[in-house]
Design a protein around this motif. Structure first.
Motif, mmCIF file in Angstrom:
data_model
loop_
_atom_site.group_PDB
_atom_site.id
_atom_site.type_symbol
_atom_site.label_atom_id
_atom_site.label_comp_id
_atom_site.label_asym_id
_atom_site.label_seq_id
_atom_site.Cartn_x
_atom_site.Cartn_y
_atom_site.Cartn_z
ATOM 1 N N PRO A 1 0.837 -1.201 0.000
ATOM 2 C CA PRO A 1 0.000 0.000 0.000
ATOM 3 C C PRO A 1 0.877 1.257 0.000
ATOM 4 N N ILE A 2 0.469 2.250 -0.767
ATOM 5 C CA ILE A 2 1.230 3.502 -0.844
ATOM 6 C C ILE A 2 0.470 4.596 -0.109
ATOM 7 N N TYR A 3 1.140 5.175 0.895
ATOM 8 C CA TYR A 3 0.566 6.245 1.711
ATOM 9 C C TYR A 3 1.207 7.561 1.267
ATOM 10 N N GLY A 4 0.415 8.449 0.718
ATOM 11 C CA GLY A 4 0.953 9.705 0.206
ATOM 12 C C GLY A 4 0.654 10.875 1.128
ATOM 13 N N ALA A 5 1.644 11.751 1.333
ATOM 14 C CA ALA A 5 1.505 12.913 2.217
ATOM 15 C C ALA A 5 0.838 14.066 1.471
ATOM 16 N N PHE A 6 -0.355 14.423 1.912
ATOM 17 C CA PHE A 6 -1.082 15.546 1.314
ATOM 18 C C PHE A 6 -1.553 16.480 2.434
ATOM 19 N N LEU A 7 -1.981 17.683 2.048
ATOM 20 C CA LEU A 7 -2.502 18.607 3.061
ATOM 21 C C LEU A 7 -3.990 18.372 3.321
ATOM 22 N N ASN A 8 -4.640 17.575 2.450
ATOM 23 C CA ASN A 8 -6.089 17.365 2.596
ATOM 24 C C ASN A 8 -6.461 15.877 2.694
ATOM 25 N N GLY A 9 -5.572 15.067 3.266
ATOM 26 C CA GLY A 9 -5.857 13.644 3.417
ATOM 27 C C GLY A 9 -6.499 13.322 4.755
ATOM 28 N N SER A 10 -6.544 12.032 5.090
ATOM 29 C CA SER A 10 -7.091 11.614 6.383
ATOM 30 C C SER A 10 -6.045 11.837 7.471
ATOM 31 N N SER A 11 -6.529 12.107 8.673
ATOM 32 C CA SER A 11 -5.614 12.330 9.796
ATOM 33 C C SER A 11 -4.787 11.074 10.071
ATOM 34 N N ILE A 12 -3.492 11.249 10.271
ATOM 35 C CA ILE A 12 -2.646 10.102 10.628
ATOM 36 C C ILE A 12 -3.029 9.536 11.993
ATOM 37 N N TYR A 13 -3.734 10.314 12.800
ATOM 38 C CA TYR A 13 -4.126 9.812 14.129
ATOM 39 C C TYR A 13 -5.195 8.723 14.001
ATOM 40 N N ASN A 14 -5.914 8.726 12.875
ATOM 41 C CA ASN A 14 -6.976 7.733 12.667
ATOM 42 C C ASN A 14 -6.628 6.732 11.569
ATOM 43 N N THR A 15 -5.409 6.784 11.065
ATOM 44 C CA THR A 15 -5.033 5.888 9.974
ATOM 45 C C THR A 15 -4.462 4.586 10.527
ATOM 46 N N PRO A 16 -5.074 3.441 10.191
ATOM 47 C CA PRO A 16 -4.460 2.181 10.606
ATOM 48 C C PRO A 16 -3.366 1.838 9.590
ATOM 49 N N PHE A 17 -2.114 1.942 10.000
ATOM 50 C CA PHE A 17 -1.017 1.667 9.080
ATOM 51 C C PHE A 17 -0.766 0.161 9.009
#
Lengths: 248, 248
Positions: free
Chosen positions: B176-192
């Motif tokens: 899976p590719i996780y991309g850094a954007f200013l309008n994405g989902s919060s990393i606090y709620n992202t299950p990595f």
């Protein structure tokens, strides 16, 4: 037109000694200049190019001090940037007034963070995380250093700061002090209070043994690999992120 | 003694063009030189002062290439550091060989991160968080740039890297590719996931629209204040911290 004396005055402000004598500092570039002009700093001089004027006409026309139209070449001769096609503004240094940190508020304290780039980056990080106050030891880099202001990317205008003897400041606060060490408790298991002070230390020496005594919680960023340490601004960002995550 | 030709050769390696022609690069300072000599890089030249020799006698005596005793003045004339009282070493550039990322492993991908200081800092961060592989677009800063190596604080010797067309690389991976954007989902709620690729973009443009199509999860660092953005190295550290925390 920019007079020789004004040019000389602005150039002198690159040095801390003259910033102190003149009670003035300058910022460069469109972003920093517009942030300054929209803040509560008192601006006295604005050097602007045609390009800056075309995008910020009202701001220039309503400038309360001396607004001087210049070419890019003249602008670059006045400031510290290699290249600047927009503006430079001079403003009054604020008095170093003691700030108080509220019970449910977070602040950052810097024990001799000497690199201007690091201080500027920390100001930007604080502004991102909504931490509005920074307390600095007297040996820390100068907030008004052009490199600090540049690295802050405009955030300098939203941060309150106070230079002081940190041990005296700490003796007067009721807030818990969290100090960044390499051998503290993991931040992943630290319950951060609603308010507190995050203390980070000098680039090579860390937190001084004197200030270590004031620290209530020694905290550490878990390491999974082999780098010996993290840069102080990088570490500050990770601490702020963990504090805000724990409080949100 | 250091010959004029060797001095000229070393100085030429400050430029990417000559690093490519010679297939060589150099590092400076005690930390980077000792890390290099303890790694699997093939070193060919070692310039050292009395000071470096007194602390690293066996390393100098067993150096497989040309070990040359120099004064601090000569050392500083050869390298890019303003001040260097210890050593400088030349080594062979490694071939740009494709690396594979395992199912349960994390890697970082950089889309045109052009500032050498940012790349060096990201290498140090990756090494701290135990992320051993970095995939770089061809327009990213050169790994062997002296400023990159300096900012990496020795971590360059522990990181595997590969320059390639990222869209082709992404088309071949199952991760899976996780991309850094200013309008994405919060990393606090992202299950990595246990493994994945963290993609960060260029300093001013972010992730290109072409690569955006390859991203499975758009993620964002929550903002609590007013700064417009975070520096790319700062953001990378915060992402790595959240990934590792979620996996630990």
């Amino acid at each position: 037109m920019l007079s020789k004396n004004t040019l000389k005055f602005i150039k002198s402000l690159q040095q801390k000694k003259f910033r102190k004598i003149e009670g003035s500092f300058f910022v460069e570039g469109s972003k920093n200049v517009t942030e300054l002009l929209n803040s509560d700093f008192i601006s006295t001089h604005l050097l602007f190019t045609d390009k800056f004027y075309s995008g910020n006409q009202a701001m220039v026309d309503n400038f309360p001090g001396q607004a001087i139209h210049v070419t890019q070449k003249v602008l670059e001769s006045a400031g510290a940037f290699k290249s600047n096609d927009s503006a430079l503004a001079v403003a009054k240094i604020k008095e170093n007034i003691e700030i108080s940190v509220k019970d449910n508020e977070w602040a950052i304290a810097l024990d001799d963070v000497r690199d201007p780039g690091n201080l500027g980056t920390i100001i930007r990080i604080a502004d991102w995380y909504g931490i509005q106050k920074i307390i600095l030891s007297e040996e820390s880099a100068d907030f008004y250093n052009p490199k600090v202001l540049q690295a802050s990317m405009g955030s300098f205008s939203r941060i309150k700061f106070f230079y002081t003897d940190l041990s005296i400041f700490f003796s007067k606060t009721q807030l818990p002090i969290y100090g960044a060490f390499l051998n503290g408790s993991s931040i992943y298991n630290t319950p951060f209070d609603k308010g507190g002070i995050l203390l980070v230390g000098n680039e090579s020496k860390g937190i001084s043994t004197e200030l270590e005594k004031s620290v209530h919680h020694k905290i550490t960023i878990p390491r999974f690999g082999h780098a010996e340490s993290l840069n102080v601004a990088i570490a500050t960002a990770v601490f702020c992120d963990n504090i805000k995550r724990s409080n949100s």
